[in-house]
Design a protein around this motif. Structure first.
Motif, mmCIF file in Angstrom:
data_model
loop_
_atom_site.group_PDB
_atom_site.id
_atom_site.type_symbol
_atom_site.label_atom_id
_atom_site.label_comp_id
_atom_site.label_asym_id
_atom_site.label_seq_id
_atom_site.Cartn_x
_atom_site.Cartn_y
_atom_site.Cartn_z
ATOM 1 N N UNK A 39 1.165 -1.244 -0.122
ATOM 2 C CA UNK A 39 0.158 0.294 0.234
ATOM 3 C C UNK A 39 0.815 1.568 -0.280
ATOM 4 N N UNK A 40 0.993 1.974 -1.106
ATOM 5 C CA UNK A 40 1.855 3.102 -0.899
ATOM 6 C C UNK A 40 1.258 4.028 -1.190
ATOM 7 N N UNK A 41 1.521 4.969 -0.281
ATOM 8 C CA UNK A 41 0.782 6.531 -0.245
ATOM 9 C C UNK A 41 1.579 7.731 -0.218
ATOM 10 N N UNK A 42 1.263 7.950 -2.043
ATOM 11 C CA UNK A 42 2.054 9.371 -3.393
ATOM 12 C C UNK A 42 2.473 9.871 -1.993
ATOM 13 N N UNK A 43 2.978 11.040 -1.940
ATOM 14 C CA UNK A 43 3.281 12.167 -1.113
ATOM 15 C C UNK A 43 2.347 13.362 -2.358
ATOM 16 N N UNK A 44 2.391 14.194 -2.063
ATOM 17 C CA UNK A 44 1.525 15.239 -2.736
ATOM 18 C C UNK A 44 2.489 15.825 -3.632
ATOM 19 N N UNK A 45 3.843 15.831 -3.043
ATOM 20 C CA UNK A 45 4.368 15.965 -4.055
ATOM 21 C C UNK A 45 6.085 16.004 -4.297
ATOM 22 N N UNK A 46 5.378 14.232 -4.589
ATOM 23 C CA UNK A 46 7.494 13.558 -4.588
ATOM 24 C C UNK A 46 8.333 14.294 -5.220
ATOM 25 N N UNK A 47 9.531 13.603 -5.363
ATOM 26 C CA UNK A 47 10.500 14.384 -5.547
ATOM 27 C C UNK A 47 10.880 13.708 -6.425
ATOM 28 N N UNK A 48 12.049 14.165 -6.762
ATOM 29 C CA UNK A 48 12.630 13.850 -8.413
ATOM 30 C C UNK A 48 12.997 12.425 -8.300
ATOM 31 N N UNK A 49 13.183 11.006 -8.797
ATOM 32 C CA UNK A 49 14.113 9.982 -8.840
ATOM 33 C C UNK A 49 13.458 9.850 -10.191
ATOM 34 N N UNK A 50 14.986 8.375 -11.376
ATOM 35 C CA UNK A 50 14.571 8.151 -12.278
ATOM 36 C C UNK A 50 13.148 7.207 -12.490
ATOM 37 N N UNK A 51 13.372 6.794 -11.566
ATOM 38 C CA UNK A 51 12.312 5.843 -11.200
ATOM 39 C C UNK A 51 12.448 4.971 -10.200
ATOM 40 N N UNK A 52 11.100 4.199 -9.711
ATOM 41 C CA UNK A 52 10.844 3.630 -8.637
ATOM 42 C C UNK A 52 10.972 2.423 -8.376
ATOM 43 N N UNK A 53 10.890 1.944 -7.775
ATOM 44 C CA UNK A 53 10.655 0.340 -7.654
ATOM 45 C C UNK A 53 10.599 -0.497 -6.230
ATOM 46 N N UNK A 54 9.732 -1.012 -6.571
ATOM 47 C CA UNK A 54 8.984 -1.934 -5.225
ATOM 48 C C UNK A 54 9.548 -3.319 -5.170
ATOM 49 N N UNK A 55 9.842 -3.914 -3.607
ATOM 50 C CA UNK A 55 10.131 -4.978 -3.713
ATOM 51 C C UNK A 55 9.834 -5.660 -2.701
ATOM 52 N N UNK A 56 8.356 -5.999 -2.636
ATOM 53 C CA UNK A 56 7.633 -6.808 -1.483
ATOM 54 C C UNK A 56 8.079 -8.393 -1.657
ATOM 55 N N UNK A 57 9.527 -8.225 -0.698
ATOM 56 C CA UNK A 57 9.777 -9.598 -0.329
ATOM 57 C C UNK A 57 9.028 -10.601 0.510
ATOM 58 N N UNK A 58 8.697 -11.860 0.191
ATOM 59 C CA UNK A 58 8.158 -12.985 0.812
ATOM 60 C C UNK A 58 8.813 -14.041 1.038
ATOM 61 N N UNK A 59 8.637 -14.632 1.779
ATOM 62 C CA UNK A 59 9.191 -15.693 2.818
ATOM 63 C C UNK A 59 8.337 -17.229 2.657
ATOM 64 N N UNK A 60 8.458 -18.562 2.054
ATOM 65 C CA UNK A 60 7.286 -19.484 1.633
ATOM 66 C C UNK A 60 8.256 -20.735 2.281
ATOM 67 N N UNK A 61 7.792 -21.191 2.914
ATOM 68 C CA UNK A 61 8.159 -22.947 2.633
ATOM 69 C C UNK A 61 7.518 -24.069 2.330
ATOM 70 N N UNK A 62 8.316 -24.479 0.810
ATOM 71 C CA UNK A 62 7.517 -24.724 -0.096
ATOM 72 C C UNK A 62 8.013 -26.295 0.175
ATOM 73 N N UNK A 63 7.251 -27.169 -0.853
ATOM 74 C CA UNK A 63 7.628 -28.770 -0.478
ATOM 75 C C UNK A 63 8.261 -28.813 -2.141
ATOM 76 N N UNK A 64 8.710 -30.058 -2.271
ATOM 77 C CA UNK A 64 8.969 -30.033 -4.314
ATOM 78 C C UNK A 64 7.901 -30.105 -4.751
#
Ligand code: C2O
Ligand code: CU
Ligand code: CU
Length: 490
Positions: free
Chosen positions: A154-179
């Motif tokens: 959930x991203x709440x945007x600034x009303x006056x965002x700073x300048x970046x060339x790009x924005x990247x989101x990494x939502x990092x999850x962790x799972x216990x998976x079987x084969x």
């Protein structure tokens, strides 16, 4: 679903929330402005390609059936209505983690709202006061529902965002998976609950096993990091790069390079970094997570394009994000309380890599609670000031403290255990004022703070948001097994 039925539904949901809603910033139904932004989310089973197309799909639970759920982009100060439909076979709720909102919208079953029953919906309405990186997840049967995929950014945007060339989101999850790429059963194992919690075996970025993140030399990226794991703590090292931390848990901080060059994220924490891509075109640089001794792994590689980004003027220093309207706690008049985090097994068995037989009992136990805990879920392994609240939230939780509305408080979170605890407070953001008695040299706000074993972290905040608010460890097994309490602001 037609508009009219959804309106009927929201009206009913609002009625259900009753007095809570009336106390808060929610506009009364009749006075609601036209054209409120409305978002719909369905919590439902789905399938996700967590480990890539050469493996079977994984059965998950997800918002709109996806893992992670849709990234919600809201505007600071703008009312939103989010209608959540429960298409699971069990009760659910949604908690908007880190958003300072009215208590009735906080999504804690029993405590702030009745659970959303299968087939029913609930309309959440709030106006996010703060811009930043947040996330949403269930607060019902949390270990399983979050552990099977229900979470979104959930991203709440600034009303006056700073300048970046790009924005990247990494939502990092962790799972216990079987084969077979399916999620392993065994949630709520009592042994794990009393130790590190359910740390998985597969780490994903935005729901897939990452290989590379394409970048270009010369660009400045705002990287939003979210740790949505049940229990895994992450410490990210950006080979050949110098990330600058600009926000923690959505709240801007003084831009700084992280201590030890590692960006450390406990479960539920978010960190925004600015990354200047100063690497060589065509090269690759590893991003390594080395939080756990001897278990370092490469999370992903920054893969540079052959062509650099043409830039006419060089990049200046990283500047601060605009501050959020946080009430500043008055440390000179603040009332102090101590919360002792207690229980769990002594460390040294599990993360050291040796088995659970033999070493376990020899390792000792604390508070004499271990044997009772072995029985399984529901039994407490942890406590706060001697009291264990277990589960996800229920109606009869008695507040540990009643805080006076408008007053400043300092809470000393004293970790008497041998394990790390990302401690999270609902409904407020707090200043991290000191760690082990050493004043924090920086302006730092958060809603989740990682408390190392045997250490104390002092947090301070103005108790300005009325209601019953959870305070708990965000290692989901720890919360379920008693590392949780309620603070009332009245
Ligand atoms: Cu993100 Cu009570 O939790
Ligand atoms: Cu929260
Ligand atoms: Cu914990």
């Amino acid at each position: 679903m037609s508009m009219s039925s959804s309106f009927a539904m929201s009206r009913r949901s609002l009625l259900l929330t009753g007095a809570g809603a009336a106390l808060t910033m929610v506009t009364p139904w009749a006075a609601r402005p036209e054209g409120v932004r409305e978002i719909r989310l369905a919590a439902r089973p789905g399938q996700a390609s967590l480990v890539g197309d050469s493996h079977p799909q994984t059965d998950v639970l997800g918002y709109d059936g996806k893992v992670p759920g849709p990234t919600l982009r809201l505007k600071q100060g703008e009312l939103v209505r989010i209608i959540v439909e429960n298409r699971l076979d069990q009760d659910t709720t949604v908690h908007w983690h880190g958003i300072r909102l009215p208590n009735a919208m906080d999504g804690v079953p029993g405590l702030t709202q009745p659970p959303i029953k299968p087939g029913e919906s609930f309309a959440y309405e709030f106006t996010p006061p703060d811009a930043g990186t947040f996330w949403y997840h269930p607060h019902a049967n949390s270990l399983q529902q979050l552990g099977r995929g229900l979470a979104g950014a959930l991203i709440v945007e600034e009303s006056n965002p700073l300048e970046f060339d790009r924005e990247i989101l990494w939502m990092i999850g962790d799972w216990r998976l079987k084969r077979d790429a399916q999620i392993a059963a065994g949630f709520g194992n009592g042994m794990e609950a009393a130790m590190s919690g359910r740390v998985g075996n597969t780490v994903t970025i935005n729901g897939t096993l990452p290989t590379e993140e394409p970048v270009r030399a010369g660009e400045r990226v705002r990287l939003r990091l979210v740790n949505s794991a049940l229990a895994r703590i992450m410490a990210l090292r950006f080979e050949g790069h110098r990330p600058v931390v600009v926000a923690i848990d959505g709240q801007p901080c003084d831009p700084h390079e992280p201590e030890g060059d590692r960006v450390v994220l406990g479960p539920a924490m978010r960190i925004d970094v600015v990354l200047d891509m100063g690497g060589e075109p065509g090269r690759r640089y590893r991003v390594i997570d080395d939080f756990y001794d001897d278990l370092a792994y490469t999370l992903v590689q920054l893969a540079y394009d052959e062509k650099p980004l043409g830039r006419s003027t060089p990049l200046g220093a990283v500047v601060s994000l605009p501050p959020n309207p946080m009430p500043m706690p008055d440390l000179t008049t603040a009332e102090h309380h101590e919360l002792a985090l207690q229980g769990g097994m002594m460390s040294g068995m599990m993360m050291g890599g040796n088995g659970m037989n033999g070493g376990m009992m020899g390792g000792g136990m604390m508070d004499g609670g271990m044997m009772g805990m072995m029985g399984g879920m529901g039994d407490a392994a942890w406590s706060i000031n001697g009291t264990s609240m277990t589960g996800d939230g229920h109606a009869d939780m008695q507040p540990l403290l009643t805080l006076k509305r408008g007053r400043s408080y300092v809470l000393a979170l004293r970790n008497e255990t041998a394990w790390w605890h990302p401690m999270h407070l609902h409904g407020h953001s707090f200043r991290v004022v000191s760690r082990n008695g050493t004043p924090n040299p920086r302006r730092e706000w958060g809603d989740t703070v990682l408390v190392p074993p045997k250490k104390t972290v002092d947090i301070a905040f103005v108790a300005d948001n009325p209601g019953n608010w959870m305070l708990h460890c965000h290692v989901m097994d720890h919360q379920m097994a008693g590392l949780m309490t309620v603070l009332r602001v009245a």
